[in-house]
Motif scaffolding. Structure first.
Motif, short mmCIF file in Angstrom:
data_model
loop_
_atom_site.label_atom_id
_atom_site.label_comp_id
_atom_site.label_asym_id
_atom_site.label_seq_id
_atom_site.Cartn_x
_atom_site.Cartn_y
_atom_site.Cartn_z
N MET A 127 38.42 50.13 2.69
CA MET A 127 36.97 50.16 2.57
C MET A 127 36.43 51.55 2.27
O MET A 127 35.38 51.71 1.65
N THR A 128 37.14 52.58 2.74
CA THR A 128 36.68 53.95 2.50
C THR A 128 37.58 54.71 1.52
O THR A 128 37.37 55.90 1.29
N PHE A 129 38.52 54.03 0.92
CA PHE A 129 39.48 54.70 0.04
C PHE A 129 38.78 55.41 -1.12
O PHE A 129 39.19 56.49 -1.55
N HIS A 130 37.69 54.83 -1.61
CA HIS A 130 36.98 55.43 -2.75
C HIS A 130 36.31 56.75 -2.39
O HIS A 130 35.85 57.48 -3.27
N ARG A 131 36.24 57.07 -1.09
CA ARG A 131 35.66 58.34 -0.66
C ARG A 131 36.70 59.44 -0.53
O ARG A 131 36.35 60.60 -0.30
N TRP A 132 37.98 59.07 -0.70
CA TRP A 132 39.03 60.08 -0.60
C TRP A 132 38.95 61.00 -1.82
O TRP A 132 38.63 60.55 -2.94
N ARG A 133 39.28 62.25 -1.62
CA ARG A 133 39.26 63.20 -2.73
C ARG A 133 40.25 62.78 -3.82
O ARG A 133 41.42 62.55 -3.55
#
Length: 211
Positions: A127-133
């Motif tokens: 769910m938060t993978f797209h926020r990883w650099r």
């Protein structure tokens, strides 16, 4: 990137050309059965030789106030894996001085070019993978396996990163580690209900009872 040159890093376990290594990164705050579950499923389904746990010095997406010390988190990971010889706990990110997964993976691939690495995640992290650099660059650099976790299976299918990953589904999950990236697999099995949040709440409740 700062920290030690990659060629100084000592591997946490045996290394030999062709070995298949799963990388499970996280805060491990604390380490719990859910981490073991993801590792065990990946070992069996992907035909991995080992899983390395990369205990993060500080997750950029999490508050430092809610984080136990690195030493305590590393110790909890070593304790829970003491009977799991194919899971190796490492402080490699501290040694390298890296905070972001893309940097850690890049340096590990440089240091151990003969190993086949796979990035492992529980479906709750999707769910938060797209926020990883540079997460799309990460997918293009290393095969990725998502292990389904309770309560997140439906939500994770709608995650922003899911459509991007689905374009790269591997035909044979058993060969994911040796498939040139981008390559992606979803692993589903009996699911563990353990979570770091629930464990922390039980620990606090016990402390309150004692006090």
């Amino acid at each position: 990137m700062t920290g030690a040159p990659a060629n100084w890093i000592v591997p946490p376990g045996p290394v030999a050309p062709g070995l298949r290594i799963g990388l499970l990164g996280g805060s491990f705050n604390p380490a719990h059965e859910g981490h073991l579950y993801v590792s065990d499923v990946a070992l069996k389904r992907l035909g991995l030789d080992y899983v390395w746990w990369l205990v993060s010095p500080q997750n950029p997406l999490k508050s430092e106030q809610e984080m136990a010390s690195f030493e305590d988190r590393l110790a909890s990971a070593k304790t829970i894996t003491c009977y799991s010889p194919r899971i190796r706990v490492t402080d490699i990110e501290v040694q390298l001085g890296t905070r972001y997964t893309i940097d850690s993976v890049t340096r590990l691939q440089q240091r151990f070019p003969g190993l086949h690495f796979v990035w492992l995640m529980g479906s709750d992290n999707l769910m938060t993978f797209h926020r990883w650099r540079n997460w799309q660059d990460l997918v293009r650099r290393i095969p990725v396996a998502i292990v389904m976790r309770p309560g997140s299976e439906l939500a994770s299918l709608k995650a922003k990163a899911a459509a991007f990953l689905n374009a790269f589904k591997a035909a044979d999950e058993r060969r994911l580690a040796v498939t040139p990236p981008p390559a992606f697999a979803i692993l589903d099995a009996r699911r563990s209900e353990a979570s770091a949040t629930a464990i922390r709440e039980r620990v606090l409740a016990r402390k309150a009872a004692i006090c």
